[in-house]
Write a protein that holds these residues in place. Structure first.
Motif, mmCIF file in Angstrom:
data_model
loop_
_atom_site.group_PDB
_atom_site.id
_atom_site.type_symbol
_atom_site.label_atom_id
_atom_site.label_comp_id
_atom_site.label_asym_id
_atom_site.label_seq_id
_atom_site.Cartn_x
_atom_site.Cartn_y
_atom_site.Cartn_z
ATOM 1 N N GLY A 462 0.817 -1.218 0.000
ATOM 2 C CA GLY A 462 0.000 0.000 0.000
ATOM 3 C C GLY A 462 0.846 1.260 0.000
ATOM 4 O O GLY A 462 2.075 1.211 0.114
ATOM 5 N N GLN A 468 -4.132 2.774 -2.041
ATOM 6 C CA GLN A 468 -4.198 1.359 -1.696
ATOM 7 C C GLN A 468 -3.085 0.544 -2.329
ATOM 8 O O GLN A 468 -3.053 -0.686 -2.182
ATOM 9 C CB GLN A 468 -5.563 0.797 -2.121
ATOM 10 C CG GLN A 468 -6.721 1.330 -1.290
ATOM 11 C CD GLN A 468 -6.673 0.826 0.146
ATOM 12 O OE1 GLN A 468 -6.456 -0.354 0.412
ATOM 13 N NE2 GLN A 468 -6.864 1.726 1.094
ATOM 14 N N PRO A 518 -1.698 -5.779 -2.280
ATOM 15 C CA PRO A 518 -1.592 -4.479 -1.587
ATOM 16 C C PRO A 518 -2.890 -4.020 -0.936
ATOM 17 O O PRO A 518 -3.978 -4.355 -1.387
ATOM 18 C CB PRO A 518 -1.197 -3.514 -2.717
ATOM 19 C CG PRO A 518 -0.626 -4.359 -3.789
ATOM 20 C CD PRO A 518 -1.365 -5.662 -3.714
ATOM 21 N N TYR A 519 -2.747 -3.272 0.164
ATOM 22 C CA TYR A 519 -3.879 -2.645 0.856
ATOM 23 C C TYR A 519 -3.323 -1.534 1.740
ATOM 24 O O TYR A 519 -2.122 -1.484 2.015
ATOM 25 C CB TYR A 519 -4.662 -3.646 1.713
ATOM 26 C CG TYR A 519 -3.773 -4.396 2.695
ATOM 27 C CD1 TYR A 519 -3.302 -5.682 2.388
ATOM 28 C CD2 TYR A 519 -3.354 -3.818 3.888
ATOM 29 C CE1 TYR A 519 -2.454 -6.357 3.259
ATOM 30 C CE2 TYR A 519 -2.496 -4.476 4.753
ATOM 31 C CZ TYR A 519 -2.055 -5.754 4.436
ATOM 32 O OH TYR A 519 -1.205 -6.413 5.293
ATOM 33 N N ALA A 520 -4.233 -0.671 2.213
ATOM 34 C CA ALA A 520 -3.825 0.384 3.153
ATOM 35 C C ALA A 520 -4.943 0.598 4.157
ATOM 36 O O ALA A 520 -6.120 0.431 3.847
ATOM 37 C CB ALA A 520 -3.522 1.687 2.412
#
Ligand code: GLC
Length: 632
Positions: A462, A468, A518-520
């Motif tokens: 992220g 994100q 990926p992520y945030a």
């Protein structure tokens, strides 16, 4: 006896007189202790403050998002805006190139300098693992990986390079480092933290501040740092209750982000404050209060936290910047009350991306009706001006344009070499049966597989170009694991590749690169940390070929690996290494021995979470403890 007493008394007088003399000497003007920190700029700040109208003062406390305020022609001047941010996905209109970011910075300053007092704007951005919004920037490993290096000198160098790549665009304020101390790895922001251990966080957080800010904030290669999120953001309790302020949320889904940290003050101080103490020691210019609550009270509205502890007790003399619309969460039903509570609690600048006009008007009304004392406004603006003065931002001689000569060093091989070193030093070897590692560079054939084998976006995670992050070719200039393997082996070695691990038959060995997409932030809150089915299938397909299998986990946190542990002859935790994948093969092929030590406890199962070293020892039973890591 009397004589003795007299001489005794005269001796005491002599000592007292000499003590008074010495102390006077030390107060002599020429030797007067210079005021440390940002308060050294108070005289100049107060002089500027004395010229300011109430509107101009409130303008300094108002931070819109750049695209919102620039989209309203004339608003930078009408509201005397003193700062803008680019939050996630608040990008230049054309593209995320170095030149477009630089043009955007110059345009913001041009608009800010059209105001009566010509006070330049502070431009803030999340450069949290390099200048990570800009195409071609060096993306360093995220903090979870840097935590595994236990190397403050390296972290300081990373901060320095990040600052230099930021200044190439002109941008001079990053919302970093996170000095969060995550206690539950199911939280989507675990990877933004250096560790679950406050001792590691306080050391590396201080190093990052030193690197970003340097020894002199007016250095054109320095940027202002921001320690975040104050306080206890990493201590929130996992829950499935409806989220306050998020009506109609999915109540079956576990969440932790922006939740409640239920600890007494002693525990908050022991676990969650150390990173702020050392950041203040390092002279951090800004601190960001957390969205989360401490025993039910929003940090953004807590006078105990913002003023009594941080400003009065710990002596923080920079300024507080709220999180993105965080003030509005204090009372989602009453914005005026929320603003009054937050500013009176000690918030100095409001990150009000779209609602900046409303914030400005309401705060002005609150001052005019006496609900917010003008003294509080003056204190907030003085703090903001101190930082601008310390940065040299107020020097009339400056053009306030980006120094485009720095474009030459942007994403340079020298910068990438430091990121590659950081990747090497962050790798943690968790298993190495039959010493399958280090690998030979002259095998006949190596098969590489897995969703993250050839995927820069997965390597970066992220906060990379997109808020994100983005799987796939998210940014140019980096090296995937597959490319790195091809570069590392001899010309005689054949390197083959499949996503699902099929086709490995006949290879000397297999490398499976698996983990998370990926992520945030809260998007990454997860109840089940098992590897996904695709990853398990990849590893099993490889193993069916009857070859040794090296598993590399690319993830924002430790994952549950029980299903594949028997099939993995070697297991390497790479976390989120960023663009320089060759740092991984440097270790796989033995050019460097692995030295990384886990910065978080690695659990056996979902059921035992949360699992960290701050819990009662009798409950602490991880698969791999914090500090674990093998070498060759
Ligand atoms: C986000 C994050 C914070 C970030 C800010 C600006 O919501 O909580 O870490 O710095 O907004 O993007």
């Amino acid at each position: 006896m009397k004589k003795a007493r007299i001489s005794h008394i005269s001796l005491i007088c002599l000592v007292l007189i000499s003590l008074i003399f010495v102390s006077c000497q030390s107060q002599a003007p020429e030797q007067a202790q210079t005021i440390k920190g940002f308060k050294a700029f108070d005289a100049k700040a107060k002089e500027i403050l004395s010229q300011m109208t109430l509107d101009e003062k409130i303008g300094q406390m108002t931070q819109p998002e750049q695209d919102k305020v620039l989209g309203n022609e004339g608003d930078m001047q009408k509201y005397f805006i003193g700062s803008v941010l680019s939050g996630g996905d608040s990008d230049p209109i054309k593209d995320n190139s170095l030149i477009e970011w630089t043009n955007l910075y110059d345009r913001v300053q041009e608009e800010a300098l059209k105001t009566r007092l010509k006070i330049p704007a502070l431009y803030g951005i999340d450069a949290v693992h390099g200048h990570s919004n800009v195409l071609g920037a060096v993306m360093f490993p995220h903090n979870i990986a840097l935590g595994c290096t236990r190397d403050p000198e390296l972290v300081e160098r990373i901060g320095r390079i990040t600052a230099k790549e930021m200044r190439a665009t002109g941008i001079h304020w990053t919302f970093a480092p996170a000095v969060t101390v995550p206690q539950d790895i199911r939280w989507g922001r675990t990877y933004e933290g250096f560790s679950e251990d406050p001792e590691i966080v306080k050391t590396l957080g201080k190093a990052m501040v030193m690197g970003l800010q340097g020894t002199d904030l007016s250095d054109p290669l320095s940027v202002v740092a921001c320690a975040k999120h104050y306080a206890g953001d990493g201590g929130t309790e996992a829950t499935k209750a409806p989220r306050p302020g998020f009506p109609g949320g999915d109540v079956t889904r576990m969440w932790l982000d922006q939740g409640d940290t239920k600890v007494d003050e002693a525990t908050l101080r022991r676990i969650h404050l150390p990173g702020y103490v050392t950041a203040i020691e390092a002279g951090v210019g800004t601190i960001m209060p957390s969205y989360s609550t401490w025993n039910g009270e929003r940090c953004s509205g807590s006078k105990r936290l913002l003023t009594e502890i941080l400003k009065e007790e710990l002596g923080f003399d920079g300024f507080l910047i709220s999180d993105y619309n965080a003030i509005r969460q204090i009372n989602p039903m009453n914005l005026k009350e929320s603003i009054m509570i937050s500013i009176n609690a000690g918030m100095d600048m409001a990150m009000e991306p779209g609602g900046y006009r409303e914030f400005f008007d309401i705060l002005k009304a609150l001052v005019e009706e006496g609900s917010v004392p003008i003294a509080r406004i003056d204190d907030a603006v003085t703090r903001i001006l101190r930082v601008k003065l310390a940065m040299g931002l107020m020097d009339d001689t400056k053009t306030h344009k980006a120094d485009r000569s720095l474009h030459n060093a942007f994403g340079s091989p020298e910068h990438r070499a430091v990121a590659r070193e950081a990747v090497r030093k962050s790798l943690v070897l968790l298993k190495n049966d039959n010493k399958v590692l280090p690998l030979s560079k002259t095998s006949a054939r190596i098969h590489v597989a897995g969703k993250s084998a050839d995927n820069i976006g997965n390597q970066c995670g992220g906060w990379t170009i997109r808020w994100q992050g983005q799987t796939g070719e998210v940014t140019p200039g980096g090296t995937t694991v597959l490319s790195a393997v091809k570069a590392a082996v001899s010309n005689e070695t054949e390197v083959t590749h499949s996503i699902d691990g099929t086709g490995a038959e006949g290879a000397a060995l297999g490398i499976a690169v698996v983990g998370e997409l990926p992520y945030a932030e809260g998007v990454g809150d997860r109840e089940d940390l098992s590897l996904d089915e695709g990853d398990v299938a990849t590893i099993n397909n490889m193993k069916k070929a009857g070859i040794p299998v090296v598993v590399i986990v690319i993830s924002g946190r430790p994952m549950i690996v029980n299903d594949i542990l028997p099939q993995a002859d070697a297991l390497v935790a790479a976390f989120l290494p960023g663009t320089e994948g060759q740092g991984i093969t440097d270790v796989l092929f033995g050019d460097f021995s692995p030295t990384g030590k886990l910065s978080y406890s690695w659990p056996r199962s979902n059921a035992e979470l949360p699992m960290n070293i701050n819990m009662p020892t009798e409950k602490y039973n991880p698969l791999f403890p914090i500090g674990y890591g093998l070498s060759y």
